[in-house]
Design a protein around this motif. Structure first.
Motif, PDB file in Angstrom:
ATOM      1  N   ARG A 122       1.964  44.475  29.749  1.00  0.00           N
ATOM      2  CA  ARG A 122       3.360  44.622  30.166  1.00  0.00           C
ATOM      3  C   ARG A 122       3.606  46.028  30.735  1.00  0.00           C
ATOM      4  NH1 ARG A 122       5.643  43.388  25.591  1.00  0.00           N
ATOM      5  NH2 ARG A 122       5.758  41.170  26.103  1.00  0.00           N
ATOM      6  N   ARG A 123       3.022  47.024  30.099  1.00  0.00           N
ATOM      7  CA  ARG A 123       3.243  48.406  30.516  1.00  0.00           C
ATOM      8  C   ARG A 123       2.405  48.798  31.729  1.00  0.00           C
ATOM      9  NH1 ARG A 123       3.726  52.322  25.180  1.00  0.00           N
ATOM     10  NH2 ARG A 123       5.581  51.362  24.282  1.00  0.00           N
ATOM     11  N   HIS A 124       1.282  48.138  31.902  1.00  0.00           N
ATOM     12  CA  HIS A 124       0.360  48.513  32.977  1.00  0.00           C
ATOM     13  C   HIS A 124       0.002  47.282  33.804  1.00  0.00           C
ATOM     14  CE1 HIS A 124      -0.113  52.341  30.861  1.00  0.00           C
ATOM     15  NE2 HIS A 124      -0.345  51.641  29.759  1.00  0.00           N
ATOM     16  N   PRO A 125       0.939  46.783  34.597  1.00  0.00           N
ATOM     17  CA  PRO A 125       0.690  45.556  35.356  1.00  0.00           C
ATOM     18  C   PRO A 125      -0.466  45.673  36.340  1.00  0.00           C
ATOM     19  CG  PRO A 125       2.715  46.646  36.095  1.00  0.00           C
ATOM     20  CD  PRO A 125       2.300  47.319  34.826  1.00  0.00           C
ATOM     21  N   ALA A 126      -0.811  46.867  36.767  1.00  0.00           N
ATOM     22  CA  ALA A 126      -1.940  47.032  37.688  1.00  0.00           C
ATOM     23  C   ALA A 126      -3.274  47.067  36.955  1.00  0.00           C
ATOM     24  CB  ALA A 126      -1.780  48.312  38.511  1.00  0.00           C
ATOM     25  N   GLN A 127      -3.221  47.062  35.616  1.00  0.00           N
ATOM     26  CA  GLN A 127      -4.450  47.156  34.828  1.00  0.00           C
ATOM     27  C   GLN A 127      -4.516  46.037  33.782  1.00  0.00           C
ATOM     28  OE1 GLN A 127      -4.694  51.122  33.190  1.00  0.00           O
ATOM     29  NE2 GLN A 127      -4.033  52.071  35.104  1.00  0.00           N
ATOM     30  N   GLN A 128      -3.926  44.905  34.103  1.00  0.00           N
ATOM     31  CA  GLN A 128      -3.944  43.782  33.163  1.00  0.00           C
ATOM     32  C   GLN A 128      -5.360  43.250  32.959  1.00  0.00           C
ATOM     33  OE1 GLN A 128      -1.039  40.638  33.875  1.00  0.00           O
ATOM     34  NE2 GLN A 128      -0.110  41.951  35.422  1.00  0.00           N
ATOM     35  N   PHE A 129      -5.610  42.761  31.775  1.00  0.00           N
ATOM     36  CA  PHE A 129      -6.832  42.019  31.523  1.00  0.00           C
ATOM     37  C   PHE A 129      -6.610  41.114  30.319  1.00  0.00           C
ATOM     38  CE2 PHE A 129      -7.129  45.738  28.865  1.00  0.00           C
ATOM     39  CZ  PHE A 129      -7.862  45.384  27.743  1.00  0.00           C
ATOM     40  N   ARG A 130      -7.490  40.144  30.165  1.00  0.00           N
ATOM     41  CA  ARG A 130      -7.380  39.209  29.054  1.00  0.00           C
ATOM     42  C   ARG A 130      -8.730  39.124  28.348  1.00  0.00           C
ATOM     43  NH1 ARG A 130      -4.541  33.774  30.369  1.00  0.00           N
ATOM     44  NH2 ARG A 130      -6.426  33.356  31.568  1.00  0.00           N
ATOM     45  N   LEU A 131      -8.698  38.665  27.105  1.00  0.00           N
ATOM     46  CA  LEU A 131      -9.894  38.701  26.277  1.00  0.00           C
ATOM     47  C   LEU A 131     -10.201  37.356  25.632  1.00  0.00           C
ATOM     48  CD1 LEU A 131      -9.257  42.041  24.326  1.00  0.00           C
ATOM     49  CD2 LEU A 131     -10.973  41.695  26.121  1.00  0.00           C
ATOM     50  N   ARG A 132     -11.474  37.103  25.459  1.00  0.00           N
ATOM     51  CA  ARG A 132     -11.939  36.106  24.507  1.00  0.00           C
ATOM     52  C   ARG A 132     -12.442  36.867  23.283  1.00  0.00           C
ATOM     53  NH1 ARG A 132     -14.823  35.235  28.794  1.00  0.00           N
ATOM     54  NH2 ARG A 132     -16.818  35.375  27.684  1.00  0.00           N
ATOM     55  N   MET A 133     -12.211  36.296  22.104  1.00  0.00           N
ATOM     56  CA  MET A 133     -12.575  36.984  20.861  1.00  0.00           C
ATOM     57  C   MET A 133     -13.271  35.995  19.940  1.00  0.00           C
ATOM     58  SD  MET A 133      -9.999  39.028  18.306  1.00  0.00           S
ATOM     59  CE  MET A 133     -10.603  40.265  17.162  1.00  0.00           C
ATOM     60  N   VAL A 134     -14.300  36.442  19.239  1.00  0.00           N
ATOM     61  CA  VAL A 134     -15.003  35.590  18.288  1.00  0.00           C
ATOM     62  C   VAL A 134     -15.044  36.268  16.923  1.00  0.00           C
ATOM     63  CG1 VAL A 134     -17.301  36.534  18.827  1.00  0.00           C
ATOM     64  CG2 VAL A 134     -17.098  34.233  17.868  1.00  0.00           C
ATOM     65  N   VAL A 135     -14.923  35.458  15.873  1.00  0.00           N
ATOM     66  CA  VAL A 135     -15.090  35.933  14.500  1.00  0.00           C
ATOM     67  C   VAL A 135     -16.100  35.028  13.808  1.00  0.00           C
ATOM     68  CG1 VAL A 135     -14.002  36.259  12.247  1.00  0.00           C
ATOM     69  CG2 VAL A 135     -12.788  36.952  14.316  1.00  0.00           C
ATOM     70  N   HIS A 136     -17.121  35.637  13.244  1.00  0.00           N
ATOM     71  CA  HIS A 136     -18.173  34.922  12.527  1.00  0.00           C
ATOM     72  C   HIS A 136     -18.631  35.842  11.401  1.00  0.00           C
ATOM     73  CE1 HIS A 136     -21.382  32.209  11.689  1.00  0.00           C
ATOM     74  NE2 HIS A 136     -22.356  32.912  12.261  1.00  0.00           N
ATOM     75  N   ALA A 137     -19.574  35.411  10.608  1.00  0.00           N
ATOM     76  CA  ALA A 137     -20.158  36.241   9.553  1.00  0.00           C
ATOM     77  C   ALA A 137     -21.547  35.714   9.247  1.00  0.00           C
ATOM     78  CB  ALA A 137     -19.285  36.224   8.298  1.00  0.00           C
ATOM     79  N   PHE A 160     -30.073  42.204  15.620  1.00  0.00           N
ATOM     80  CA  PHE A 160     -30.396  40.881  16.131  1.00  0.00           C
ATOM     81  C   PHE A 160     -30.324  39.882  14.982  1.00  0.00           C
ATOM     82  CE2 PHE A 160     -34.271  42.867  14.693  1.00  0.00           C
ATOM     83  CZ  PHE A 160     -34.976  41.864  14.054  1.00  0.00           C
ATOM     84  N   GLY A 161     -30.447  38.622  15.323  1.00  0.00           N
ATOM     85  CA  GLY A 161     -30.455  37.588  14.289  1.00  0.00           C
ATOM     86  C   GLY A 161     -29.681  36.359  14.714  1.00  0.00           C
ATOM     87  N   GLU A 162     -29.893  35.281  13.986  1.00  0.00           N
ATOM     88  CA  GLU A 162     -29.267  34.012  14.332  1.00  0.00           C
ATOM     89  C   GLU A 162     -27.752  34.084  14.278  1.00  0.00           C
ATOM     90  OE1 GLU A 162     -29.121  29.915  11.995  1.00  0.00           O
ATOM     91  OE2 GLU A 162     -31.060  30.181  13.014  1.00  0.00           O
ATOM     92  N   ALA A 163     -27.214  34.846  13.315  1.00  0.00           N
ATOM     93  CA  ALA A 163     -25.752  34.941  13.204  1.00  0.00           C
ATOM     94  C   ALA A 163     -25.150  35.524  14.474  1.00  0.00           C
ATOM     95  CB  ALA A 163     -25.364  35.786  11.993  1.00  0.00           C
ATOM     96  N   LEU A 164     -25.827  36.496  15.074  1.00  0.00           N
ATOM     97  CA  LEU A 164     -25.336  37.066  16.332  1.00  0.00           C
ATOM     98  C   LEU A 164     -25.500  36.072  17.473  1.00  0.00           C
ATOM     99  CD1 LEU A 164     -26.633  40.743  16.121  1.00  0.00           C
ATOM    100  CD2 LEU A 164     -24.312  39.908  15.727  1.00  0.00           C
ATOM    101  N   ASP A 165     -26.594  35.313  17.449  1.00  0.00           N
ATOM    102  CA  ASP A 165     -26.782  34.282  18.472  1.00  0.00           C
ATOM    103  C   ASP A 165     -25.633  33.281  18.437  1.00  0.00           C
ATOM    104  OD1 ASP A 165     -29.170  35.497  19.109  1.00  0.00           O
ATOM    105  OD2 ASP A 165     -30.404  34.097  17.959  1.00  0.00           O
ATOM    106  N   VAL A 166     -25.248  32.880  17.223  1.00  0.00           N
ATOM    107  CA  VAL A 166     -24.134  31.939  17.068  1.00  0.00           C
ATOM    108  C   VAL A 166     -22.848  32.537  17.614  1.00  0.00           C
ATOM    109  CG1 VAL A 166     -22.629  30.800  15.381  1.00  0.00           C
ATOM    110  CG2 VAL A 166     -25.125  30.690  15.114  1.00  0.00           C
ATOM    111  N   ALA A 167     -22.567  33.782  17.230  1.00  0.00           N
ATOM    112  CA  ALA A 167     -21.316  34.426  17.651  1.00  0.00           C
ATOM    113  C   ALA A 167     -21.215  34.495  19.168  1.00  0.00           C
ATOM    114  CB  ALA A 167     -21.215  35.825  17.042  1.00  0.00           C
ATOM    115  N   PHE A 168     -22.282  34.892  19.827  1.00  0.00           N
ATOM    116  CA  PHE A 168     -22.194  35.053  21.279  1.00  0.00           C
ATOM    117  C   PHE A 168     -22.312  33.722  22.011  1.00  0.00           C
ATOM    118  CE2 PHE A 168     -22.917  39.445  20.089  1.00  0.00           C
ATOM    119  CZ  PHE A 168     -21.929  40.057  20.848  1.00  0.00           C
ATOM    120  N   ARG A 169     -22.934  32.740  21.388  1.00  0.00           N
ATOM    121  CA  ARG A 169     -22.890  31.403  21.983  1.00  0.00           C
ATOM    122  C   ARG A 169     -21.446  30.900  22.002  1.00  0.00           C
ATOM    123  NH1 ARG A 169     -26.992  27.604  22.004  1.00  0.00           N
ATOM    124  NH2 ARG A 169     -28.324  29.437  22.135  1.00  0.00           N
TER     125      ARG A 169
END
Length: 230
Positions: A108-123, A134-143
């Motif tokens: 809202r404050r910076h209309p010339a610098q807008q961006f949007r995000l995807r976010m993941v939560v895993h454990a 590294f590890g399978e848990a990270l593979d899952v999160a980024f998949r």
């Protein structure tokens, strides 16, 4: 004998260091970053880091309670230490909504610098070596973070962010409806059977759906018109 002990001690320490460690896993990724110029990416990366770290700090996940942030170009990864003051609920009831609010305010404050995000939560278990983690848990999160269905959900909304959580996090945290976490806000997402690693996840749109102002040309402009409303 002293020499043998001294020679073996570093190997033992390395073995301990490379044992898997349980971590709360949270990462964000900028939507359609490949459509932006490099100067645009530089500014957006700075904003992404700033908003992400402020959100982590709001949830009590300060630098001493997580590993150093892992840079992934147009995304960033945080690994929270799973102790009493950093439960997974803190990621969902504080970090996620805080980031959504900060991102909405930024756009809202910076209309010339807008961006949007995807976010993941895993454990899960994460292994470390001299080169990183590294590890399978990270593979899952980024998949999950990179899933085409998640990208489409963000593309089809005008909200600033979409959150995806793993089945494990949904089962152990979300579905129980802890304070600040609404299970009804999440929808199940079935993923293509391209591997046995991830079959499904849970998603929700974060932020008020009030539309984003048009982005004028400027130092942070896409190579094509902003999103083209798609």
């Amino acid at each position: 004998m002293i020499h043998e002990h001294e020679n073996h001690e570093p190997l033992a320490e390395q073995a301990i260091q490379r044992r898997p460690r349980h971590r709360g896993i949270v990462a964000v990724d900028i939507e359609d970053s490949t459509r932006r110029t490099d100067p645009s990416k530089a500014q957006l990366r700075q904003s992404m880091y700033d908003l992400f770290e402020r959100s982590l700090n709001a949830g009590g996940i300060t630098a001493s309670r997580r590993d150093p942030l892992v840079d992934r170009g147009d995304s960033v990864l945080a690994l929270a230490h799973p102790v009493d003051f950093v439960p997974k609920t803190a990621l969902l009831d504080t970090v996620v909504p805080t980031l959504g609010m900060l991102l909405t305010e930024h756009n809202r404050r910076h209309p010339a610098q807008q961006f949007r995000l995807r976010m993941v939560v895993h454990a899960g278990e994460v292994t470390f070596d001299d080169r990183g983690c590294f590890g399978e848990a990270l593979d899952v999160a980024f998949r999950l973070l990179d899933a085409g269905q998640v990208k489409r959900i963000l593309r089809n909304t005008d909200a600033p962010m979409v959150l995806v959580v793993s089945d494990d996090v949904h089962r152990s945290v979300v579905r129980h409806g802890y304070d600040g976490i609404d299970p009804k806000a999440f929808s199940r997402l079935l993923l293509p059977r391209t591997s046995n690693l991830v079959r499904s996840a849970w998603v929700r749109v974060i932020g008020a759906s009030q539309g984003l102002p048009e982005r004028p040309g400027g130092p942070v402009a896409r190579m094509e018109d902003y999103r083209r409303r798609a």
